[in-house]
Design a protein around this motif. Structure first.
Motif, PDB file in Angstrom:
ATOM      1  N   ALA A 135      16.265  -5.251  -0.217  1.00  0.00           N
ATOM      2  CA  ALA A 135      16.028  -4.217  -1.228  1.00  0.00           C
ATOM      3  C   ALA A 135      17.326  -3.804  -1.896  1.00  0.00           C
ATOM      4  O   ALA A 135      17.375  -3.607  -3.124  1.00  0.00           O
ATOM      5  CB  ALA A 135      15.360  -3.005  -0.569  1.00  0.00           C
ATOM      6  N   ALA A 136      18.402  -3.678  -1.126  1.00  0.00           N
ATOM      7  CA  ALA A 136      19.698  -3.316  -1.700  1.00  0.00           C
ATOM      8  C   ALA A 136      20.186  -4.386  -2.662  1.00  0.00           C
ATOM      9  O   ALA A 136      20.777  -4.086  -3.710  1.00  0.00           O
ATOM     10  CB  ALA A 136      20.722  -3.100  -0.584  1.00  0.00           C
ATOM     11  N   ARG A 137      19.944  -5.654  -2.327  1.00  0.00           N
ATOM     12  CA  ARG A 137      20.352  -6.742  -3.221  1.00  0.00           C
ATOM     13  C   ARG A 137      19.519  -6.730  -4.505  1.00  0.00           C
ATOM     14  O   ARG A 137      20.037  -6.984  -5.594  1.00  0.00           O
ATOM     15  CB  ARG A 137      20.195  -8.086  -2.508  1.00  0.00           C
ATOM     16  N   ALA A 138      18.218  -6.413  -4.376  1.00  0.00           N
ATOM     17  CA  ALA A 138      17.349  -6.409  -5.552  1.00  0.00           C
ATOM     18  C   ALA A 138      17.639  -5.217  -6.461  1.00  0.00           C
ATOM     19  O   ALA A 138      17.656  -5.348  -7.692  1.00  0.00           O
ATOM     20  CB  ALA A 138      15.887  -6.393  -5.119  1.00  0.00           C
TER      21      ALA A 138
ATOM     22  N   PRO B 109      12.704   7.803  -9.481  1.00  0.00           N
ATOM     23  CA  PRO B 109      12.355   6.473 -10.017  1.00  0.00           C
ATOM     24  C   PRO B 109      13.154   5.334  -9.385  1.00  0.00           C
ATOM     25  O   PRO B 109      12.580   4.286  -9.050  1.00  0.00           O
ATOM     26  CB  PRO B 109      12.648   6.619 -11.513  1.00  0.00           C
ATOM     27  N   ALA B 110      14.460   5.506  -9.216  1.00  0.00           N
ATOM     28  CA  ALA B 110      15.270   4.446  -8.609  1.00  0.00           C
ATOM     29  C   ALA B 110      14.878   4.230  -7.150  1.00  0.00           C
ATOM     30  O   ALA B 110      14.888   3.096  -6.655  1.00  0.00           O
ATOM     31  CB  ALA B 110      16.749   4.792  -8.716  1.00  0.00           C
ATOM     32  N   GLU B 111      14.528   5.316  -6.466  1.00  0.00           N
ATOM     33  CA  GLU B 111      14.111   5.203  -5.069  1.00  0.00           C
ATOM     34  C   GLU B 111      12.752   4.533  -4.955  1.00  0.00           C
ATOM     35  O   GLU B 111      12.480   3.850  -3.962  1.00  0.00           O
ATOM     36  CB  GLU B 111      14.101   6.592  -4.436  1.00  0.00           C
TER      37      GLU B 111
ATOM     38  N   VAL C  28       0.858  -1.179   0.000  1.00  0.00           N
ATOM     39  CA  VAL C  28       0.000   0.000   0.000  1.00  0.00           C
ATOM     40  C   VAL C  28       0.894   1.229   0.000  1.00  0.00           C
ATOM     41  O   VAL C  28       1.744   1.385   0.885  1.00  0.00           O
ATOM     42  CB  VAL C  28      -0.936   0.014   1.221  1.00  0.00           C
ATOM     43  N   VAL C  29       0.715   2.093  -0.989  1.00  0.00           N
ATOM     44  CA  VAL C  29       1.532   3.302  -1.107  1.00  0.00           C
ATOM     45  C   VAL C  29       0.656   4.425  -1.645  1.00  0.00           C
ATOM     46  O   VAL C  29      -0.284   4.188  -2.409  1.00  0.00           O
ATOM     47  CB  VAL C  29       2.748   3.052  -2.022  1.00  0.00           C
ATOM     48  N   THR C  30       0.950   5.627  -1.220  1.00  0.00           N
ATOM     49  CA  THR C  30       0.177   6.773  -1.685  1.00  0.00           C
ATOM     50  C   THR C  30       0.941   7.529  -2.770  1.00  0.00           C
ATOM     51  O   THR C  30       2.171   7.448  -2.866  1.00  0.00           O
ATOM     52  CB  THR C  30      -0.123   7.728  -0.522  1.00  0.00           C
ATOM     53  N   THR C  31       0.182   8.279  -3.559  1.00  0.00           N
ATOM     54  CA  THR C  31       0.802   9.073  -4.626  1.00  0.00           C
ATOM     55  C   THR C  31       1.696  10.162  -4.055  1.00  0.00           C
ATOM     56  O   THR C  31       2.669  10.571  -4.693  1.00  0.00           O
ATOM     57  CB  THR C  31      -0.293   9.702  -5.492  1.00  0.00           C
ATOM     58  N   ALA C  32       1.374  10.641  -2.842  1.00  0.00           N
ATOM     59  CA  ALA C  32       2.187  11.688  -2.230  1.00  0.00           C
ATOM     60  C   ALA C  32       3.596  11.190  -1.949  1.00  0.00           C
ATOM     61  O   ALA C  32       4.580  11.910  -2.158  1.00  0.00           O
ATOM     62  CB  ALA C  32       1.530  12.177  -0.949  1.00  0.00           C
ATOM     63  N   LEU C  33       3.727   9.943  -1.491  1.00  0.00           N
ATOM     64  CA  LEU C  33       5.062   9.402  -1.221  1.00  0.00           C
ATOM     65  C   LEU C  33       5.798   9.114  -2.520  1.00  0.00           C
ATOM     66  O   LEU C  33       6.992   9.393  -2.640  1.00  0.00           O
ATOM     67  CB  LEU C  33       4.957   8.138  -0.381  1.00  0.00           C
TER      68      LEU C  33
ATOM     69  N   THR D 126      21.116   4.020  -3.062  1.00  0.00           N
ATOM     70  CA  THR D 126      19.755   4.349  -3.499  1.00  0.00           C
ATOM     71  C   THR D 126      18.739   3.966  -2.432  1.00  0.00           C
ATOM     72  O   THR D 126      17.804   4.728  -2.142  1.00  0.00           O
ATOM     73  CB  THR D 126      19.438   3.631  -4.817  1.00  0.00           C
ATOM     74  N   VAL D 127      18.909   2.793  -1.838  1.00  0.00           N
ATOM     75  CA  VAL D 127      18.010   2.370  -0.771  1.00  0.00           C
ATOM     76  C   VAL D 127      18.146   3.292   0.439  1.00  0.00           C
ATOM     77  O   VAL D 127      17.152   3.657   1.077  1.00  0.00           O
ATOM     78  CB  VAL D 127      18.293   0.913  -0.374  1.00  0.00           C
ATOM     79  N   ALA D 128      19.364   3.708   0.740  1.00  0.00           N
ATOM     80  CA  ALA D 128      19.578   4.619   1.866  1.00  0.00           C
ATOM     81  C   ALA D 128      18.877   5.952   1.630  1.00  0.00           C
ATOM     82  O   ALA D 128      18.252   6.513   2.534  1.00  0.00           O
ATOM     83  CB  ALA D 128      21.070   4.831   2.082  1.00  0.00           C
ATOM     84  N   ARG D 129      18.962   6.476   0.403  1.00  0.00           N
ATOM     85  CA  ARG D 129      18.280   7.737   0.090  1.00  0.00           C
ATOM     86  C   ARG D 129      16.759   7.568   0.177  1.00  0.00           C
ATOM     87  O   ARG D 129      16.061   8.459   0.687  1.00  0.00           O
ATOM     88  CB  ARG D 129      18.675   8.219  -1.297  1.00  0.00           C
ATOM     89  N   ALA D 130      16.246   6.443  -0.298  1.00  0.00           N
ATOM     90  CA  ALA D 130      14.809   6.201  -0.234  1.00  0.00           C
ATOM     91  C   ALA D 130      14.322   6.146   1.208  1.00  0.00           C
ATOM     92  O   ALA D 130      13.267   6.695   1.546  1.00  0.00           O
ATOM     93  CB  ALA D 130      14.469   4.900  -0.954  1.00  0.00           C
TER      94      ALA D 130
END
Length: 309
Positions: free
Chosen positions: A212-215, A158-160, A147-152, A221-225
């Motif tokens: 997530a980092a492995r995928a 895109p990478a995040e 479940v995710v919102t458009t605001a997030l 990128t995962v850290a920034r997200a």
């Protein structure tokens, strides 16, 4: 029964060292599974001992429905501190039962409401909600749903976004909600297990971070997200559900992602501090199980002998 009946109530203290060390010295997957297993075993044992003491205390109350032989003076002499500990265990067990029921009920209520609200939203595995409040979480049940919102999504590159979905998919595939729920119930059963609950909340998120980092193939990128989501997201509907950045110390998670990936060893060496702590926690869980089993068998034999045929 002796003092063995009281040991499971305090043996969770033996798991405190590993609760602190496992967060940084073990692979998150190993740490989550180890801490959850230790917490569940110790919580079950301490609750069983409370129940045994409650039987002893209930037998001393006037008008109780138990056989008269259970309140015989010889039975009371075989049970330690029956008047004080036995009667104190009655409200203590009632509080434990109520706290666990409340946690379990809230978890079911939140997940049921979420599924009902998402019934008409398209997408079997991902539900994107047009909401101004930025949040994302993994909703368990069946194959699970993100479940995710458009605001997030609007606040992430895109990478995040790919890191976000990889993180939530890791929560669903590893069924982290079960670890979180078990740790929360264990902490409700015995307050001494709260450090383990806190550690499981953190290590479950770290586990998803590493997956997530492995995928994605890029730890930064995962850290920034995670950092961006932590600044935007208010949290999850319940602490037993998992999310990208709603639980766990976010700065520590980001720092861990900026460091090299942890070694995926299944069990630490006994010649290290975390290894000694892990073996100590395992020994505490084993002693707790043996003590509760010994107390249960002893009380059964005493009450069986005191019950007229």
């Amino acid at each position: 029964m002796g003092v063995f009946v009281f040991l499971p109530l305090v043996l969770p203290l033996s798991a405190w060292p590993v609760a602190r060390l496992a967060e940084t010295r073990l692979h998150p997957r190993t740490a989550t599974r180890l801490l959850t297993a230790v917490a569940v075993v110790m919580a079950v044992c301490s609750t069983l001992c409370l129940a045994l003491l409650m039987v002893v205390g209930t037998a001393q109350l006037p008008g109780n429905p138990l056989p008269d032989g259970w309140s015989d003076p010889e039975v009371r002499a075989a049970v330690p501190h029956d008047e004080v500990a036995g009667r104190a265990a009655i409200p203590a067990l009632a509080l434990v039962t109520a706290a666990c029921a409340r946690t379990l009920g809230r978890h079911r209520r939140v997940t049921r409401r979420a599924r009902r609200a998402l019934a008409g939203v398209p997408g079997r595995t991902v539900a994107v909600l047009p909401d101004r409040t930025p949040y994302a979480y993994a909703l368990p049940g069946g194959r699970g749903r993100i479940v995710v919102t458009t605001a997030l999504l609007a606040g992430l590159a895109p990478a995040e976004r790919r890191a976000l979905f990889a993180h939530e998919r890791a929560h669903l595939s590893a069924r982290h909600h079960r670890h979180l729920l078990a740790a929360h119930l264990a902490a409700r059963a015995n307050p001494f297990l709260r450090p383990l609950r806190t550690a499981v909340v953190y290590t479950a998120e770290r586990w998803a971070d590493e997956e997530a980092a492995r995928a994605v193939g890029d730890r930064r990128t995962v850290a920034r997200a995670i950092g961006k989501a932590a600044l935007l997201s208010p949290g999850t509907p319940a602490p037993t559900l998992a999310a990208l950045a709603a639980t766990g110390p976010v700065p520590r998670r980001v720092a861990a992602l900026l460091a090299p990936a942890p070694a995926a060893r299944t069990w630490p060496s006994a010649f290290t501090s975390v290894g000694l702590a892990a073996w100590g926690a395992a020994a505490g869980a084993l002693v707790s199980a043996m003590s509760s089993a010994n107390s249960a068998v002893t009380l059964f034999l005493i009450l069986h002998a005191a019950t007229p045929l």
